[in-house]
Design an enzyme around this catalytic site. Structure first.
Site, PDB file in Angstrom:
ATOM      1  N   HIS A 157       0.981  -1.067   0.165  1.00  0.00           N
ATOM      2  CA  HIS A 157       0.016   0.156   0.159  1.00  0.00           C
ATOM      3  C   HIS A 157       0.869   1.386   0.262  1.00  0.00           C
ATOM      4  O   HIS A 157       0.512   2.355   0.508  1.00  0.00           O
ATOM      5  CB  HIS A 157      -0.899   0.063   0.995  1.00  0.00           C
ATOM      6  CG  HIS A 157      -1.262  -0.976   1.662  1.00  0.00           C
ATOM      7  ND1 HIS A 157      -2.890  -1.275   1.063  1.00  0.00           N
ATOM      8  CD2 HIS A 157      -1.608  -2.199   1.648  1.00  0.00           C
ATOM      9  CE1 HIS A 157      -3.706  -1.831   1.138  1.00  0.00           C
ATOM     10  NE2 HIS A 157      -2.687  -2.657   1.632  1.00  0.00           N
TER      11      HIS A 157
ATOM     12  N   SER B  55      15.755  18.242 -17.037  1.00  0.00           N
ATOM     13  CA  SER B  55      15.026  19.920 -16.457  1.00  0.00           C
ATOM     14  C   SER B  55      15.710  20.651 -17.777  1.00  0.00           C
ATOM     15  O   SER B  55      17.191  21.129 -17.909  1.00  0.00           O
ATOM     16  CB  SER B  55      14.966  19.913 -15.529  1.00  0.00           C
ATOM     17  OG  SER B  55      14.294  20.974 -15.555  1.00  0.00           O
TER      18      SER B  55
ATOM     19  N   LYS C  39      19.467  17.832 -12.949  1.00  0.00           N
ATOM     20  CA  LYS C  39      17.961  16.735 -12.606  1.00  0.00           C
ATOM     21  C   LYS C  39      18.489  15.930 -13.722  1.00  0.00           C
ATOM     22  O   LYS C  39      18.498  16.135 -14.484  1.00  0.00           O
ATOM     23  CB  LYS C  39      16.700  17.841 -12.527  1.00  0.00           C
ATOM     24  CG  LYS C  39      15.760  17.246 -12.119  1.00  0.00           C
ATOM     25  CD  LYS C  39      14.475  17.774 -12.722  1.00  0.00           C
ATOM     26  CE  LYS C  39      13.179  16.934 -11.430  1.00  0.00           C
ATOM     27  NZ  LYS C  39      13.047  15.837 -12.496  1.00  0.00           N
TER      28      LYS C  39
ATOM     29  N   GLU D  74      10.146   5.943 -18.299  1.00  0.00           N
ATOM     30  CA  GLU D  74       9.165   6.515 -18.669  1.00  0.00           C
ATOM     31  C   GLU D  74       9.004   6.621 -20.067  1.00  0.00           C
ATOM     32  O   GLU D  74       7.434   6.502 -20.760  1.00  0.00           O
ATOM     33  CB  GLU D  74       8.948   8.118 -18.294  1.00  0.00           C
ATOM     34  CG  GLU D  74       9.307   8.344 -17.023  1.00  0.00           C
ATOM     35  CD  GLU D  74      10.077   9.920 -17.176  1.00  0.00           C
ATOM     36  OE1 GLU D  74      10.707  10.400 -17.535  1.00  0.00           O
ATOM     37  OE2 GLU D  74      10.088  10.206 -15.582  1.00  0.00           O
TER      38      GLU D  74
END
Length: 474
Positions: free
Chosen positions: A197, A327, A333, A340
């Site tokens: 969870h 980025s 970053k 993805e």
């Protein structure tokens, strides 16, 4: 018209690009279906070439090409036909198939495209004029002998789909499974906290977690094999409506055997040609397995993305390779781009499954499914996407991942779920109270138990040994 030649079919004259190997029927389809700009994938064109090659072999062996029909062929002409079909199957004329995917629903336009190219190329091999109006190797009478689009086009789809699964998808999934199994082996002694969870759970080993991912990929390989098997039955031999009109009774069997020999795949003639012509249920079943594979790949890549989140404010239990700046505004970053990419691929495949399902359900009226070009295109797109994504993920991500042992260890000792192993000693209610107190005080379970002398030191040490928690205990 400059750069064009005049061709004639049953509907009249058509202007065809001067040097094209295709003819009037192909050109009509090009003009009629200016829809998407997407043509049939090369793998399907190659499979159509294989079907025509197998058909030529069968018709030659049955004596049909040389002994029956309006214009019997000589052995030299038959060999030219076979050579031309072989070249199409090998991809030599891939630029000669310009028809849009969204065409006539049976694939007749593309079938005639293949027939015309093979006919004209065979005539060229014979050192004859391929532009002559009378075709010594005729696209309908010879290349399409004993066939209808209605049985040969779905046959080509089955051949292309099964071949692509065997030669592209299964190797890609096996490579991915092997990569994850190697990480599971390397990381078998690294203890980390489990999560259910998205909340802290009891410890496990990082190798166990990745062993679970690897098993998911092994099951994907099994599903891919089932997907291929769903399209092993071939409709060829049914001709127009499944009755086999205008073909030899042995034709379907012989073509299926020849295709099995050409591909190394266990293709067989359909047991019922009326079903095989009319319905694409096997393709629907096949793609359902592909959808399940996509579901798994989404899950695995997303889990890896979560495990690599950070580097300072996420889990960061594994280090995903840095591949590109992440980025345009935040210097330094780096993002989990391969995860993805795979997640986007898999959502496309899951969406494709709805397309295949509806086409199978709604497209087959009476003796023919009229959604076949799009079904073939979509199924092959799914296979290519899944295969390529798996290969790239292994090459650029999973093979180069590293474990962050320090982050894994730090979370274990701090987890409140460590209290679970005390259940057999102090019971659930008391253990639950300890967990709540530890959370409120900011102390670890071990610190709190030691302070309150909940158990003798040796018993507590054994009960709170993280490694022992990763296996069943007698």
């Amino acid at each position: 018209m400059s750069g064009f030649r005049t061709e004639r079919d049953s509907m009249g004259e058509v202007q065809v690009p001067a040097e094209a190997y295709y003819g009037a029927q192909t050109q009509r389809a090009v003009e009629n279906f200016q829809i998407s700009g997407n043509t049939l994938p090369p793998s399907l064109i190659h499979a159509m070439g294989q079907v025509k090659l197998a058909a030529a072999h069968a018709n030659r062996d049955l004596g049909k090409l040389s002994g029956t029909g309006k214009n019997p062929l000589t052995e030299t002409q038959i060999e030219a036909l076979i050579s031309a079909a072989t070249e199409v199957a090998a991809g030599k004329f891939d630029d000669q198939f310009p028809i849009d995917v969204y065409q006539t629903g049976s694939g007749t336009s593309s079938n005639m495209n293949v027939n015309e190219v093979i006919s004209n190329r065979a005539i060229e091999i014979l050192d004859e004029d391929r532009f002559a109006p009378e075709k010594s190797v005729h696209p309908n009478d010879h290349v399409n002998m004993g066939q209808s689009t209605n049985d040969t086009f779905p046959t080509a789809i089955h051949v292309a789909v099964a071949s692509s699964i065997h030669h592209e998808l299964i190797p890609g999934l096996e490579k991915f499974a092997d990569s994850l199994k190697q990480k599971a082996k390397e990381w078998d002694q690294i203890i980390k906290i489990g999560r259910t969870h998205l909340a802290d759970a009891t410890p496990l080993r990082l190798g166990q977690e990745f062993g679970g991912f690897a098993r998911q990929l092994e099951l994907c390989v099994e599903r891919a094999r089932r997907a291929a098997a769903a399209v092993y039955e071939l409709p060829v031999g049914g001709t127009a409506v499944g009755s086999g009109i205008n073909t030899h009774p042995e034709f379907g069997h012989r073509v299926s055997l020849e295709l099995a020999k050409l591909t190394g795949i266990a293709f067989v003639e359909a047991s019922n040609h009326f079903e095989a012509n009319a319905q694409r249920d096997g393709l629907v079943e096949c793609h359902a397995e592909l959808k399940t594979i996509a579901t798994t790949l989404f899950n695995v890549s997303n889990n890896i993305r979560w495990l690599g989140s950070g580097p300072r404010c996420g889990f960061y239990e594994i280090k995903i390779p840095d591949l590109q700046p992440g980025s345009s505004i935040m210097p330094g970053k780096v993002n989990p781009v391969m995860c993805e990419s795979m997640m986007q691929v898999t959502t496309r495949v899951i969406g494709n499954d709805q397309t295949i399902t509806m086409s199978g359900a709604a497209g087959g009226q009476f003796q023919l499914n009229i959604m076949m070009p799009m079904m073939g295109f979509t199924a092959l797109e799914s296979i290519h996407l899944l295969a390529n994504s798996s290969n790239e993920f292994v090459k650029l991500c999973s093979d180069h991942m590293e474990a962050n042992k320090e982050a894994c260890n730090a979370a274990v000792e701090n987890s409140l779920s460590m209290v679970t192993s005390l259940n057999p000693h102090i019971g659930y209610e008391k253990a639950s109270a300890l967990a709540k107190e530890a959370f409120k005080s900011g102390k670890t379970i071990r610190e709190l138990c030691t302070e309150q002398k909940i158990l003798p030191d040796e018993t507590l040490r054994e009960a709170l040994d993280p490694m022992s928690m990763t296996e069943p205990q007698a």
